[in-house]
Scaffold this motif. Structure first.
Motif, mmCIF file in Angstrom:
data_model
loop_
_atom_site.group_PDB
_atom_site.id
_atom_site.type_symbol
_atom_site.label_atom_id
_atom_site.label_comp_id
_atom_site.label_asym_id
_atom_site.label_seq_id
_atom_site.Cartn_x
_atom_site.Cartn_y
_atom_site.Cartn_z
ATOM 1 N N ALA A 122 0.823 -1.210 0.000
ATOM 2 C CA ALA A 122 0.000 0.000 0.000
ATOM 3 C C ALA A 122 0.855 1.257 0.000
ATOM 4 O O ALA A 122 1.797 1.383 0.794
ATOM 5 N N GLY A 123 0.512 2.179 -0.890
ATOM 6 C CA GLY A 123 1.097 3.515 -0.866
ATOM 7 C C GLY A 123 2.604 3.528 -1.015
ATOM 8 O O GLY A 123 3.299 4.281 -0.332
ATOM 9 N N VAL A 124 3.144 2.743 -1.938
ATOM 10 C CA VAL A 124 4.589 2.691 -2.160
ATOM 11 C C VAL A 124 5.006 3.903 -2.993
ATOM 12 O O VAL A 124 4.451 4.145 -4.072
ATOM 13 N N ASP A 125 5.976 4.661 -2.518
ATOM 14 C CA ASP A 125 6.419 5.853 -3.231
ATOM 15 C C ASP A 125 7.077 5.459 -4.556
ATOM 16 O O ASP A 125 8.055 4.700 -4.578
ATOM 17 N N LEU A 147 2.338 13.765 -4.827
ATOM 18 C CA LEU A 147 2.931 12.553 -4.297
ATOM 19 C C LEU A 147 2.407 11.398 -5.145
ATOM 20 O O LEU A 147 1.193 11.171 -5.209
ATOM 21 N N ALA A 148 3.318 10.693 -5.819
ATOM 22 C CA ALA A 148 2.939 9.574 -6.678
ATOM 23 C C ALA A 148 3.173 8.268 -5.920
ATOM 24 O O ALA A 148 4.289 8.001 -5.458
ATOM 25 N N SER A 149 2.124 7.457 -5.808
ATOM 26 C CA SER A 149 2.208 6.198 -5.063
ATOM 27 C C SER A 149 1.684 5.067 -5.928
ATOM 28 O O SER A 149 0.834 5.268 -6.804
ATOM 29 N N ILE A 150 2.186 3.864 -5.658
ATOM 30 C CA ILE A 150 1.703 2.676 -6.362
ATOM 31 C C ILE A 150 1.188 1.686 -5.328
ATOM 32 O O ILE A 150 1.746 1.541 -4.235
ATOM 33 N N CYS A 170 -5.310 5.901 -10.881
ATOM 34 C CA CYS A 170 -5.190 5.338 -12.224
ATOM 35 C C CYS A 170 -4.967 3.832 -12.133
ATOM 36 O O CYS A 170 -3.975 3.385 -11.544
ATOM 37 N N VAL A 171 -5.864 3.064 -12.706
ATOM 38 C CA VAL A 171 -5.751 1.611 -12.665
ATOM 39 C C VAL A 171 -4.796 1.148 -13.754
ATOM 40 O O VAL A 171 -4.999 1.437 -14.937
ATOM 41 N N ALA A 172 -3.754 0.417 -13.346
ATOM 42 C CA ALA A 172 -2.753 -0.054 -14.300
ATOM 43 C C ALA A 172 -2.867 -1.549 -14.570
ATOM 44 O O ALA A 172 -2.405 -2.024 -15.607
ATOM 45 N N ALA A 173 -3.441 -2.319 -13.636
ATOM 46 C CA ALA A 173 -3.631 -3.759 -13.828
ATOM 47 C C ALA A 173 -4.833 -4.200 -13.013
ATOM 48 O O ALA A 173 -5.065 -3.690 -11.913
ATOM 49 N N VAL A 255 -2.930 -3.467 -9.835
ATOM 50 C CA VAL A 255 -1.985 -2.370 -9.622
ATOM 51 C C VAL A 255 -2.716 -1.059 -9.859
ATOM 52 O O VAL A 255 -3.449 -0.907 -10.848
ATOM 53 N N LEU A 256 -2.518 -0.115 -8.944
ATOM 54 C CA LEU A 256 -3.064 1.223 -9.097
ATOM 55 C C LEU A 256 -1.946 2.220 -8.817
ATOM 56 O O LEU A 256 -1.145 2.031 -7.898
ATOM 57 N N VAL A 257 -1.884 3.265 -9.641
ATOM 58 C CA VAL A 257 -0.967 4.383 -9.403
ATOM 59 C C VAL A 257 -1.824 5.605 -9.114
ATOM 60 O O VAL A 257 -2.769 5.893 -9.863
ATOM 61 N N ASN A 258 -1.522 6.285 -8.017
ATOM 62 C CA ASN A 258 -2.334 7.466 -7.733
ATOM 63 C C ASN A 258 -1.454 8.677 -7.452
ATOM 64 O O ASN A 258 -0.270 8.562 -7.118
#
Length: 341
Positions: A122-125, A147-150, A170-173, A255-258
């Protein structure tokens, strides 16, 4: 969608079209409610890898990760992916540190197993834990200090919570379902503790898959104001600040990037800190004193206007003047001294 779920009667979050980053910027600045942009990040290499297979998506991430330990939450088998409290209000998951390759090896080994333990990063930089991932997969959000998190995991459920910053998710997978509530619905979501939380924010205690309306009757009112959306890889959702959102990762690998940002300077601090301090210093005062402090808060904070300072000479108003980075720093230092006495 399954019959008899809470989502049967909810409105869907509206989708909008944006032609370019400038058009997205206009939408974001004007938004008072969530909106979806289908296919906003469909051209990301990570999305392309995920469309080939889950293992291709994991291989893509492994090719860019830094050789550092990642924090991973491991849930209990049979928990339906719900990262939540246990019956004693502890957590129903444990947190460990491991190399990303080890975590992905476990996902590979347990893929397809019905009783596999849910895994959640959760919330990986993005910048601290990956090289080149942001450069190849990002949304241009000019003028915002983001702040970009994955967020990476198997099937998981995260209880309804809110965040102070604005959010572009943003949904990546995989696929994700968001259930959203306006900020004022907090009183109908039956929030848990604010200091003992699964992820740093107070969460709703309602199980959205099996809501107990006898225990949580006001949740029906929250649902009257709710909306939901299911996102596929490549889609994006804007969640305005303070909107409550329940998040479900629906596929075996997700995977989500926000991107989080706020329109106010960071030196203003976090409002949650003021709430915590008020709990410490005000909540348990006698009622007559609480009424006085409520009036003072209204005067200086919530209803503040020119009358608050009109009688004070210019240059002598201190922190009652509009804050700057310098004056905020002095106030912060003063508070630390007071709290440490």
């Amino acid at each position: 969608m399954a019959e008899g779920t809470i989502w049967d009667d909810l409105a869907q979050t509206p989708a909008v079209a944006v032609a370019d980053p400038d058009a997205l910027d206009v939408r974001l600045r004007a938004a008072a409610a969530p909106f979806v942009v289908r296919g906003l990040v469909a051209d990301w290499p990570l999305v392309a890898a995920a469309r080939q297979s889950d293992r291709e998506a994991r291989a893509y991430l492994l090719g860019l990760h830094r050789d550092v330990p990642f924090t991973v939450a491991t849930g209990a088998p049979g928990s339906d992916g719900r990262m939540f409290y246990d019956q004693a209000m502890g957590m129903n998951f444990r947190t460990d540190r491991a190399k990303l390759s080890q975590i992905f090896d476990q996902m590979d080994a347990e893929e397809g197993e019905a009783d596999a333990s849910p895994l959640y990063l959760a919330g990986v930089d993005v910048h601290d834990f990956f090289r080149g991932l942001h450069e190849a997969n990002h949304v241009p959000l000019a003028g915002r200090d983001c702040l970009a998190s994955i967020w990476i995991g198997t099937r998981t459920r995260v209880a309804a919570h809110n965040d102070f910053p604005d959010n572009l998710a943003c949904v990546a997978a995989g696929r994700r379902r968001f259930t959203l509530f306006p900020p004022e619905q907090f009183c109908n979501l039956y929030l848990g503790p604010i200091d003992n939380t699964p992820g740093g924010r107070a969460v709703s205690l309602v199980d959205f898959h099996a809501p107990d309306f006898e225990r949580f009757p006001r949740f029906r009112e929250a649902l009257r104001h709710a909306q939901y959306v299911e996102l596929a890889a490549g889609d994006a959702l804007h969640i305005p600040t303070m909107w409550w959102h329940h998040v479900e990762a629906l596929d075996p690998f997700n995977v989500l990037v926000n991107y989080w940002w706020r329109d106010t300077p960071r030196w203003m601090g976090q409002p949650q800190n003021a709430l915590n301090l008020a709990l410490l210093a005000i909540r348990d005062l006698p009622e007559v004193e609480k009424r006085h402090w409520r009036a003072l808060f209204d005067h200086y904070v919530f209803d503040n206007d020119a009358r608050v300072t009109a009688h004070i000479p210019l240059g002598g108003r201190g922190v009652l003047d509009p804050l700057t980075a310098e004056s905020a720093g002095r106030l912060h230092a003063f508070l630390l001294r007071q709290l440490n006495r």
